[in-house]
Design a protein around this motif. Structure first.
Motif, PDB file in Angstrom:
ATOM      1  N   ASP A  45      12.044  -2.061 -16.271  1.00  0.00           N
ATOM      2  CA  ASP A  45      13.331  -1.501 -15.426  1.00  0.00           C
ATOM      3  C   ASP A  45      13.876  -2.407 -14.295  1.00  0.00           C
ATOM      4  OD1 ASP A  45      14.674   0.090 -14.077  1.00  0.00           O
ATOM      5  OD2 ASP A  45      13.642   1.446 -13.616  1.00  0.00           O
ATOM      6  N   PHE A  46      14.677  -3.328 -15.232  1.00  0.00           N
ATOM      7  CA  PHE A  46      15.453  -3.933 -14.033  1.00  0.00           C
ATOM      8  C   PHE A  46      16.189  -3.490 -12.838  1.00  0.00           C
ATOM      9  CE2 PHE A  46      14.170  -6.624 -17.851  1.00  0.00           C
ATOM     10  CZ  PHE A  46      13.767  -7.336 -16.982  1.00  0.00           C
ATOM     11  N   SER A  47      17.318  -2.599 -13.008  1.00  0.00           N
ATOM     12  CA  SER A  47      17.302  -1.479 -12.483  1.00  0.00           C
ATOM     13  C   SER A  47      16.584  -1.749 -10.668  1.00  0.00           C
ATOM     14  CB  SER A  47      17.797  -0.140 -12.652  1.00  0.00           C
ATOM     15  OG  SER A  47      16.770   0.659 -12.633  1.00  0.00           O
ATOM     16  N   ARG A  48      15.468  -1.509 -10.940  1.00  0.00           N
ATOM     17  CA  ARG A  48      14.723  -1.860  -9.670  1.00  0.00           C
ATOM     18  C   ARG A  48      13.893  -2.863  -9.257  1.00  0.00           C
ATOM     19  NH1 ARG A  48      15.046   3.410  -6.766  1.00  0.00           N
ATOM     20  NH2 ARG A  48      15.974   5.410  -7.824  1.00  0.00           N
ATOM     21  N   GLN A  49      13.604  -3.526  -8.067  1.00  0.00           N
ATOM     22  CA  GLN A  49      12.663  -4.050  -7.427  1.00  0.00           C
ATOM     23  C   GLN A  49      11.230  -3.981  -8.109  1.00  0.00           C
ATOM     24  OE1 GLN A  49      14.353  -7.211  -7.046  1.00  0.00           O
ATOM     25  NE2 GLN A  49      16.040  -6.304  -7.191  1.00  0.00           N
ATOM     26  N   LEU A  50      10.523  -4.840  -7.977  1.00  0.00           N
ATOM     27  CA  LEU A  50       9.575  -4.905  -8.455  1.00  0.00           C
ATOM     28  C   LEU A  50       8.120  -4.340  -7.182  1.00  0.00           C
ATOM     29  CD1 LEU A  50       8.719  -8.588 -10.887  1.00  0.00           C
ATOM     30  CD2 LEU A  50       9.186  -6.121 -11.375  1.00  0.00           C
ATOM     31  N   GLY A  51       7.637  -3.636  -7.460  1.00  0.00           N
ATOM     32  CA  GLY A  51       6.589  -3.165  -6.197  1.00  0.00           C
ATOM     33  C   GLY A  51       7.447  -1.384  -5.607  1.00  0.00           C
ATOM     34  N   ASP A  52       8.370  -1.512  -5.945  1.00  0.00           N
ATOM     35  CA  ASP A  52       9.472  -0.174  -5.661  1.00  0.00           C
ATOM     36  C   ASP A  52       8.771   1.021  -6.377  1.00  0.00           C
ATOM     37  OD1 ASP A  52      10.994   2.420  -5.693  1.00  0.00           O
ATOM     38  OD2 ASP A  52      13.348   1.075  -5.796  1.00  0.00           O
ATOM     39  N   PRO A  53       8.474   1.825  -6.281  1.00  0.00           N
ATOM     40  CA  PRO A  53       7.685   2.966  -6.810  1.00  0.00           C
ATOM     41  C   PRO A  53       8.403   4.082  -7.926  1.00  0.00           C
ATOM     42  CG  PRO A  53       8.125   3.630  -4.312  1.00  0.00           C
ATOM     43  CD  PRO A  53       8.276   2.363  -4.671  1.00  0.00           C
TER      44      PRO A  53
ATOM     45  N   ILE B 145       0.863  -1.114   0.362  1.00  0.00           N
ATOM     46  CA  ILE B 145       0.091   0.227   0.178  1.00  0.00           C
ATOM     47  C   ILE B 145       1.061   1.496  -0.084  1.00  0.00           C
ATOM     48  CG2 ILE B 145      -1.400   1.443   1.229  1.00  0.00           C
ATOM     49  CD1 ILE B 145      -2.679  -1.477   2.280  1.00  0.00           C
ATOM     50  N   LEU B 146       0.462   2.028  -1.101  1.00  0.00           N
ATOM     51  CA  LEU B 146       1.647   2.902  -1.457  1.00  0.00           C
ATOM     52  C   LEU B 146       0.847   4.610  -0.956  1.00  0.00           C
ATOM     53  CD1 LEU B 146       3.210   2.401  -5.077  1.00  0.00           C
ATOM     54  CD2 LEU B 146       4.119   2.018  -2.764  1.00  0.00           C
ATOM     55  N   PRO B 147       1.504   4.914   0.268  1.00  0.00           N
ATOM     56  CA  PRO B 147       1.087   6.651   0.824  1.00  0.00           C
ATOM     57  C   PRO B 147       0.679   7.555  -0.646  1.00  0.00           C
ATOM     58  CG  PRO B 147       2.270   6.013   1.451  1.00  0.00           C
ATOM     59  CD  PRO B 147       2.497   4.326   0.920  1.00  0.00           C
ATOM     60  N   THR B 148       0.059   7.981  -0.869  1.00  0.00           N
ATOM     61  CA  THR B 148       0.537   9.361  -1.773  1.00  0.00           C
ATOM     62  C   THR B 148      -0.590  10.830  -1.225  1.00  0.00           C
ATOM     63  OG1 THR B 148      -1.633   9.308  -3.204  1.00  0.00           O
ATOM     64  CG2 THR B 148       0.442   7.997  -3.518  1.00  0.00           C
ATOM     65  N   PRO B 149       0.251  11.774  -1.753  1.00  0.00           N
ATOM     66  CA  PRO B 149      -1.217  13.384  -1.222  1.00  0.00           C
ATOM     67  C   PRO B 149      -2.249  12.817  -1.911  1.00  0.00           C
ATOM     68  CG  PRO B 149       0.995  13.266  -2.566  1.00  0.00           C
ATOM     69  CD  PRO B 149       0.796  12.262  -1.960  1.00  0.00           C
TER      70      PRO B 149
ATOM     71  N   GLY C 172      -4.548   9.559  -2.034  1.00  0.00           N
ATOM     72  CA  GLY C 172      -4.899   8.715  -0.909  1.00  0.00           C
ATOM     73  C   GLY C 172      -3.868   7.212  -1.856  1.00  0.00           C
ATOM     74  N   SER C 173      -4.542   6.377  -0.485  1.00  0.00           N
ATOM     75  CA  SER C 173      -3.240   5.535  -0.954  1.00  0.00           C
ATOM     76  C   SER C 173      -3.814   4.646  -2.140  1.00  0.00           C
ATOM     77  CB  SER C 173      -3.577   4.343   0.229  1.00  0.00           C
ATOM     78  OG  SER C 173      -2.671   4.957   1.628  1.00  0.00           O
ATOM     79  N   VAL C 174      -2.711   4.409  -2.665  1.00  0.00           N
ATOM     80  CA  VAL C 174      -2.539   3.451  -4.171  1.00  0.00           C
ATOM     81  C   VAL C 174      -1.848   1.517  -3.858  1.00  0.00           C
ATOM     82  CG1 VAL C 174      -1.754   3.358  -6.144  1.00  0.00           C
ATOM     83  CG2 VAL C 174      -2.229   4.969  -5.078  1.00  0.00           C
ATOM     84  N   GLY C 175      -2.789   0.850  -4.226  1.00  0.00           N
ATOM     85  CA  GLY C 175      -2.391  -1.124  -3.745  1.00  0.00           C
ATOM     86  C   GLY C 175      -1.610  -1.325  -4.500  1.00  0.00           C
ATOM     87  N   TYR C 176      -0.786  -1.799  -4.894  1.00  0.00           N
ATOM     88  CA  TYR C 176       0.051  -2.931  -5.514  1.00  0.00           C
ATOM     89  C   TYR C 176       0.367  -3.842  -5.692  1.00  0.00           C
ATOM     90  CZ  TYR C 176       4.170  -4.274  -7.799  1.00  0.00           C
ATOM     91  OH  TYR C 176       4.696  -4.943  -9.276  1.00  0.00           O
ATOM     92  N   LEU C 177       0.074  -4.833  -6.621  1.00  0.00           N
ATOM     93  CA  LEU C 177       0.408  -6.676  -6.063  1.00  0.00           C
ATOM     94  C   LEU C 177       0.872  -6.778  -7.824  1.00  0.00           C
ATOM     95  CD1 LEU C 177      -2.231  -8.609  -7.828  1.00  0.00           C
ATOM     96  CD2 LEU C 177      -3.510  -7.830  -6.113  1.00  0.00           C
ATOM     97  N   LEU C 178       1.753  -7.908  -7.142  1.00  0.00           N
ATOM     98  CA  LEU C 178       2.712  -8.385  -8.535  1.00  0.00           C
ATOM     99  C   LEU C 178       1.771 -10.172  -8.546  1.00  0.00           C
ATOM    100  CD1 LEU C 178       4.722  -8.709 -10.703  1.00  0.00           C
ATOM    101  CD2 LEU C 178       5.685 -10.166  -9.252  1.00  0.00           C
ATOM    102  N   PHE C 179       1.195 -10.031  -9.726  1.00  0.00           N
ATOM    103  CA  PHE C 179      -0.039 -11.447 -10.349  1.00  0.00           C
ATOM    104  C   PHE C 179       1.367 -11.819 -11.644  1.00  0.00           C
ATOM    105  CE2 PHE C 179      -3.409 -13.206 -11.223  1.00  0.00           C
ATOM    106  CZ  PHE C 179      -3.844 -14.334 -10.364  1.00  0.00           C
ATOM    107  N   ASN C 180       1.517 -13.294 -11.202  1.00  0.00           N
ATOM    108  CA  ASN C 180       1.972 -13.379 -12.440  1.00  0.00           C
ATOM    109  C   ASN C 180       1.471 -15.261 -12.460  1.00  0.00           C
ATOM    110  OD1 ASN C 180       4.329 -12.711 -12.099  1.00  0.00           O
ATOM    111  ND2 ASN C 180       5.120 -13.066  -9.722  1.00  0.00           N
ATOM    112  N   ASP C 181       0.623 -15.526 -12.142  1.00  0.00           N
ATOM    113  CA  ASP C 181      -0.296 -16.746 -12.620  1.00  0.00           C
ATOM    114  C   ASP C 181      -1.418 -17.014 -12.157  1.00  0.00           C
ATOM    115  OD1 ASP C 181       2.479 -18.704 -13.717  1.00  0.00           O
ATOM    116  OD2 ASP C 181       3.345 -18.350 -12.217  1.00  0.00           O
ATOM    117  N   HIS C 182      -2.184 -17.126 -13.346  1.00  0.00           N
ATOM    118  CA  HIS C 182      -3.726 -17.688 -12.662  1.00  0.00           C
ATOM    119  C   HIS C 182      -3.427 -19.563 -12.694  1.00  0.00           C
ATOM    120  CE1 HIS C 182      -4.701 -14.483 -14.925  1.00  0.00           C
ATOM    121  NE2 HIS C 182      -5.791 -13.885 -14.140  1.00  0.00           N
TER     122      HIS C 182
END
Length: 559
Positions: free
Chosen positions: A493-501, A287-291, A293-303
């Motif tokens: 962008d492989f210079s950052r981890q997934l979920g990094d804003p 859950i990423l706080p922003t001015p 409101g919060s933004v949810g993020y998830l990595l979804f790899n397989d159904h």
């Protein structure tokens, strides 16, 4: 002229790395446009048209095997006995031919082939889906014979762009298929990505599963492989050593890798033993706080089956954010999600959109061939937005009017169905990344004699009747094209981890949600990601994974 030396791995027999010249690919990867077909019917089954080939019912030959399994053999998923009977390769091929003729979306385009051509020690044509070429294959085993015959049972026609109409046929050993449904495979727990498949090659890690052997050895997103068991990844040979170690390791075998950690120029050595790994389909729930409101993020790899509970847990966190008012926006990272179970996509769509928007609407309606081979009514051929779990518990819901999806060429099939289904229900989908693979097709897996067969049997459309996206969804916001979606073209962008804003695609989504503006230079960085002088670079990183993970499937017919 250089002759390419190509290693073949996985049951799909697809090209991965080349020693010199040639190309690279991944098993089942759907790159570029997919097949184009005329709308098919979901009406009650019709008799054969004049001139259509007819064969005995597949049930006449089912379970009659060259090598029957023991009488006690049962499905690891359902517990049901297989009940194989003594048969022959001929009965197995007759079953394949009838099964295809009954259920295949383009059954009336399949040529009639003499079964006598397919026998052990025979050499037959074999279509290689990885490079869209017809090669010759020597049939050395029973499995070779049935796989090659099934491979022949496809439409030989081409799309208007000149690509084979069906590039999606494949088979799996039933035991492996059942294991993969719950996320189990042999490896170390990382997903490798090809940036350059020919010398000078470059292979990095796209992501690693938490709790895996890879994670325990600090193998993380952006880790680059320098050597495998002493073979230089960049220019060395034999490529078979590289392919085995990275893409098809043998269970119980120990492999040694030289790696470069992200941002480091110092090599380190890691030894890992390949073994059973379990996919973690939902990762990096944040859950990423922003001015605003919060933004949810998830990595979804397989159904896959295990994704349901993980998605529910993630959405419970999102709905509880900001004192229970829930996140203001949601970013679903689908860049490495090739598809899977349609019912998982439907449930995810419901949790995003909520009951008020989805009530009475269809998530996806299936179209079959003119025979309506599964005997489904219009209602039965429609998947609603499912509001309960497999255990019939109510699902959490965010009721968001829009959602951000991060995509790539590896975003395929059931993931595209999620995008299409939400758009059909009236949810605004904003796409960040690159064009999706383009596969509005699916199948009911069918098991016979230890092999599970996957033939294109259906195409899906959303509540508005749209399903024509064979070239994928494009994040360019062109209002004149139905497959164009508002958003930004942004490189992986492989210079950052997934979920990094600060990761490029997530950062672009966070910026776009405020002013509807893409980052300056978002497109141009794509060419910088994989550039290596003299190499055959890819326009986008390519994952090497099973075709199973780049499709949509529904429950078998027996269920």
């Amino acid at each position: 002229m250089n002759n390419p030396v190509v290693a073949v791995v996985t049951v799909a027999a697809c090209f991965i790395l080349s020693a010199c010249g040639g190309g690279g690919g991944s098993p089942g990867t759907c790159v570029g446009s997919a097949a184009v077909c005329s709308p098919s019917s979901s009406a009650p089954g019709l008799p054969p048209a004049v001139g259509e080939a007819t064969f005995a019912a597949s049930t006449t030959f089912a379970g009659q095997c060259q090598r029957p399994r023991p009488a006690t053999a049962a499905s690891a998923l359902t517990g049901e006995l297989y009940n194989d009977l003594a048969g022959s390769l001929t009965t197995e091929m007759n079953w394949i031919r009838s099964f295809v003729n009954e259920t295949y979306l383009w059954y009336d385009e399949v040529p009639t082939i003499d079964l006598g051509q397919y026998a052990i020690n025979a050499t037959v044509p074999f279509y290689e889906p990885a490079n869209n070429q017809l090669s010759q294959r020597l049939l050395a085993t029973d499995t070779d014979v049935t796989e090659a015959f099934f491979n022949s049972q496809r439409t030989p026609l081409f799309t208007p762009s000149g690509k084979p109409k069906d590039r999606f046929h494949f088979t799996y050993p039933t035991g492996q298929w059942e294991a993969l449904q719950v996320g189990q495979s042999v490896g170390y727990g990382f997903e490798a990505a090809l940036l350059a498949p020919t010398p000078p090659r470059k292979i990095i890690v796209a992501f690693a599963a938490p709790g895996s052997v890879a994670a325990a050895n600090q193998i993380t997103r952006g880790t680059e492989f320098v050597s495998v068991d002493g073979v230089d990844v960049v220019n060395g040979s034999p490529v078979a050593t590289i392919n085995e170690g990275l893409f098809a390791p043998v269970a119980g075998k120990r492999y040694t890798f030289e790696v470069l950690d992200p941002g480091s120029s110092v090599r380190r050595t890691v030894s890992m033993t390949a073994g059973p790994t379990t996919s973690v389909p939902v990762q990096n729930v944040t859950i990423l706080p922003t001015p605003t409101g919060s933004v949810g993020y998830l990595l979804f790899n397989d159904h896959i089956v295990t994704a349901e509970s993980q998605l529910v847990n993630a959405f419970n966190q999102f709905t509880a954010a900001d004192g229970g008012t829930g996140v203001r926006d949601l970013v679903v990272d689908l860049r490495y999600n090739g598809g899977g179970l349609l019912r998982i996509a439907s449930r995810l769509g419901y949790m995003i959109a909520g009951s008020a928007v989805t009530s009475g609407k269809t998530f996806e309606r299936l179209r079959f061939n003119r025979k309506n081979p599964f005997g489904l009514t219009a209602a039965e051929a429609s998947t609603p937005f499912i509001s309960t779990s497999d255990s019939n518990a109510p699902l959490p819901q965010l009721a968001l009017p829009r959602v951000f999806v991060l995509t790539s060429g590896s975003t395929c099939s059931a993931s595209e169905a999620l995008i299409n289904g939400l758009r059909g229900a009236g949810v605004e989908v904003i796409q960040i990344g690159s064009t999706t693979c383009g596969k509005p097709y699916g199948f009911f897996p069918e098991e016979n004699c230890g092999t599970t067969y996957f033939a294109v049997q259906l195409e899906g459309v959303n509540h508005l009747g749209f399903g024509d996206y064979p070239d994928g969804f494009v994040p360019d916001g062109n209002p004149s094209l139905p497959t164009s979606i508002p958003g930004c073209v942004v490189a992986d962008d492989f210079s950052r981890q997934l979920g990094d804003p600060m990761e490029a695609r997530l950062a672009a989504a966070l910026q776009y949600r405020i002013g509807g503006i893409c980052p300056i230079g978002a497109v141009s960085v794509a060419s910088k990601q994989a550039t290596r002088a003299g190499a055959e670079t890819l326009t986008e990183p390519q994952l090497v994974r099973s075709p199973l993970r780049e499709n949509r499937w529904l429950a078998p017919r027996s269920n």
